[in-house]
Design an enzyme around this catalytic site. Sequence first.
Site, PDB file in Angstrom:
ATOM      1  N   HIS A   8       0.829  -1.212   0.000  1.00  0.00           N
ATOM      2  CA  HIS A   8       0.000   0.000   0.000  1.00  0.00           C
ATOM      3  C   HIS A   8       0.856   1.250   0.000  1.00  0.00           C
ATOM      4  O   HIS A   8       2.056   1.193   0.248  1.00  0.00           O
ATOM      5  CB  HIS A   8      -0.953   0.018   1.218  1.00  0.00           C
ATOM      6  CG  HIS A   8      -0.280   0.087   2.552  1.00  0.00           C
ATOM      7  ND1 HIS A   8      -0.011  -1.033   3.316  1.00  0.00           N
ATOM      8  CD2 HIS A   8       0.187   1.123   3.293  1.00  0.00           C
ATOM      9  CE1 HIS A   8       0.587  -0.676   4.450  1.00  0.00           C
ATOM     10  NE2 HIS A   8       0.726   0.643   4.461  1.00  0.00           N
ATOM     11  N   HIS A  89       3.822   7.594   3.191  1.00  0.00           N
ATOM     12  CA  HIS A  89       4.805   6.499   3.193  1.00  0.00           C
ATOM     13  C   HIS A  89       4.461   5.461   2.132  1.00  0.00           C
ATOM     14  O   HIS A  89       3.386   5.491   1.542  1.00  0.00           O
ATOM     15  CB  HIS A  89       4.904   5.845   4.582  1.00  0.00           C
ATOM     16  CG  HIS A  89       3.703   5.032   4.987  1.00  0.00           C
ATOM     17  ND1 HIS A  89       2.642   5.547   5.694  1.00  0.00           N
ATOM     18  CD2 HIS A  89       3.391   3.721   4.791  1.00  0.00           C
ATOM     19  CE1 HIS A  89       1.743   4.591   5.923  1.00  0.00           C
ATOM     20  NE2 HIS A  89       2.175   3.479   5.378  1.00  0.00           N
ATOM     21  N   GLU A 138       7.709   1.583   5.015  1.00  0.00           N
ATOM     22  CA  GLU A 138       7.220   0.542   5.918  1.00  0.00           C
ATOM     23  C   GLU A 138       7.530  -0.815   5.287  1.00  0.00           C
ATOM     24  O   GLU A 138       7.374  -0.990   4.076  1.00  0.00           O
ATOM     25  CB  GLU A 138       5.695   0.704   6.112  1.00  0.00           C
ATOM     26  CG  GLU A 138       5.081  -0.339   7.044  1.00  0.00           C
ATOM     27  CD  GLU A 138       3.558  -0.164   7.209  1.00  0.00           C
ATOM     28  OE1 GLU A 138       2.995   0.819   6.682  1.00  0.00           O
ATOM     29  OE2 GLU A 138       2.938  -1.037   7.840  1.00  0.00           O
TER      30      GLU A 138
END
Lengths: 148, 148
Positions: A8, A89, A138
């Site tokens: 994502h 992010h 991430e």
Amino acid sequence: MKLGRLNHIGVVTPSIVESVAHYRETMGATATTEPFDLPAQGVKVCFVDTPDAHGEVGKGTQIELIEPLGEDSPIHKFLEKNPLGGQHHVCFEVEDIAEARSWFEGQGKRILGPTRTGAHGTPIFFLHPKDMMGQLTEIMETPRGDGH
Amino acid sequence: MKLGRLNHIGVVTPSIVESVAHYRETMGATATTEPFDLPAQGVKVCFVDTPDAHGEVGKGTQIELIEPLGEDSPIHKFLEKNPLGGQHHVCFEVEDIAEARSWFEGQGKRILGPTRTGAHGTPIFFLHPKDMMGQLTEIMETPRGDGH
């Protein structure tokens, strides 16, 4: 390490309700999850599903909408600089989170805090944007077939 | 309109060479395209392929690396604010670019310039971030089976 799926992209918003309306009404999204709180991270999140190359909705890279939760949310600072919200992010999957953590440590990359449970229920950690060509990154363990 | 695939995310970098090294050596990317110039847009670009949910590299959302080309490149301003680079835009696919343009115009969204040919050889246009919840958004016609 092998580059995993872009699970994502994280997008900060002052209002998940407004963002969901934007994605559904303007962008034509057909699948969005119910928003839920992640108190440990000071955020409320919700996911917008996108189709993959075969047109299968939910198999493409998701949009994670992130709204501040509580007065101490780390997201307030982002919204001060970007009142409309914006890209926050990127999140790539790995097969084994412990192995990935060792890999990035070995590369001298700064890891932000301990490995913890992320929004998909699998272990995650974040890497410092200054060590990642400007991108807060991430790393998450790939969810298994049961959704975890 | 129906939300299409997230074709790529655009990431500005001061150096495509350094970014490619980062994605290959640190992130473990196995497939990156040769960089090429887009003089009309004042940028040099290159793509990093990622795997999709089935592990197929090249079928996932790509990372478009964007380096300034020439002194008048619109990307210089971004790099002044973000010297390390960072996330710049998102790009969603649509079936029909003219239909999509009419749709966004009808929604009162500001379109930045004419429809033109993008990095994948198909028609594209950009939408103003202030009308798109803070995200500079590219809309591109889905490449056909022959790569166009």
